[in-house]
Design a protein around this motif. Structure first.
Motif: not given
Length: 175
Positions: A131-139, A146-153, A163-175
């Motif tokens: 997600v783009l860093g400036h897209n605060t509503a989506a973030r 349940g997604f967390t920031v896992e990295g920022v480019l 210049y806009v950051d590329d924010v990497l987010m993820g989450r586990s799918t474990a129950a």
């Protein structure tokens, strides 16, 4: 679709080839500098579905209107981040759009939850997105789901004169 008409979310389902026109129109109408790294689409438009983006990778949120008519309110593309076997346990959200008339009605949240369920059904252990860093509503929505920031480019994209950051987010799918 008319914004004055009342619509309600009906279901989330896999895309079908016959959704191509409606999803293409929705995609173009939903284009925004908040999430797009490509310029606004111009005619002649490329097909929505193609060899790299087949219907089977898309989930569609259908809404039903007051008179019972059904229309796509949004879509989510769920794919593999790479073709590598060692990465096959990960699914990635590679596109999410909601029609203007359907915003703030839970469509994006329903699509995210359906993507999570589909990822689990496919045996994936992780679900990621960018997600783009400036897209605060989506973030904020992704974090609420349940997604967390896992990295920022930092400064990965030059958009609209800055210049806009590329924010990497993820989450586990474990129950």
């Amino acid at each position: 679709m008319s914004a004055s008409q009342t619509w309600s979310l009906r279901s989330v389902r896999p895309a079908r080839p016959e959704d191509e026109t409606a999803l293409g129109e929705l995609d173009r109408a939903a284009w925004s500098p908040l999430h797009a790294v490509q310029p606004r689409p111009q005619p002649p438009y490329a097909p929505f579905f193609d060899d790299r983006h087949p219907p089977g990778e898309f989930l569609v949120a259908d809404a039903v209107g007051e008179a019972g008519e059904v229309s796509p309110a949004g879509y989510l593309r769920l794919g593999h981040p790479t073709p590598l076997a060692c990465n096959a346990h990960v699914r990635q959200i590679q596109g999410l759009a909601v029609a203007g008339w359907a915003r703030r009605q839970g469509v994006a949240r329903a699509l995210l939850r359906a993507a999570y369920a589909e990822s689990r059904r496919q045996g994936a252990g992780r679900l990621t997105l960018r997600v783009l860093g400036h897209n605060t509503a989506a973030r904020a929505l992704y974090e609420a789901e349940g997604f967390t920031v896992e990295g920022v480019l930092p400064g990965e994209f030059f958009l609209g004169g800055r210049y806009v950051d590329d924010v990497l987010m993820g989450r586990s799918t474990a129950a």
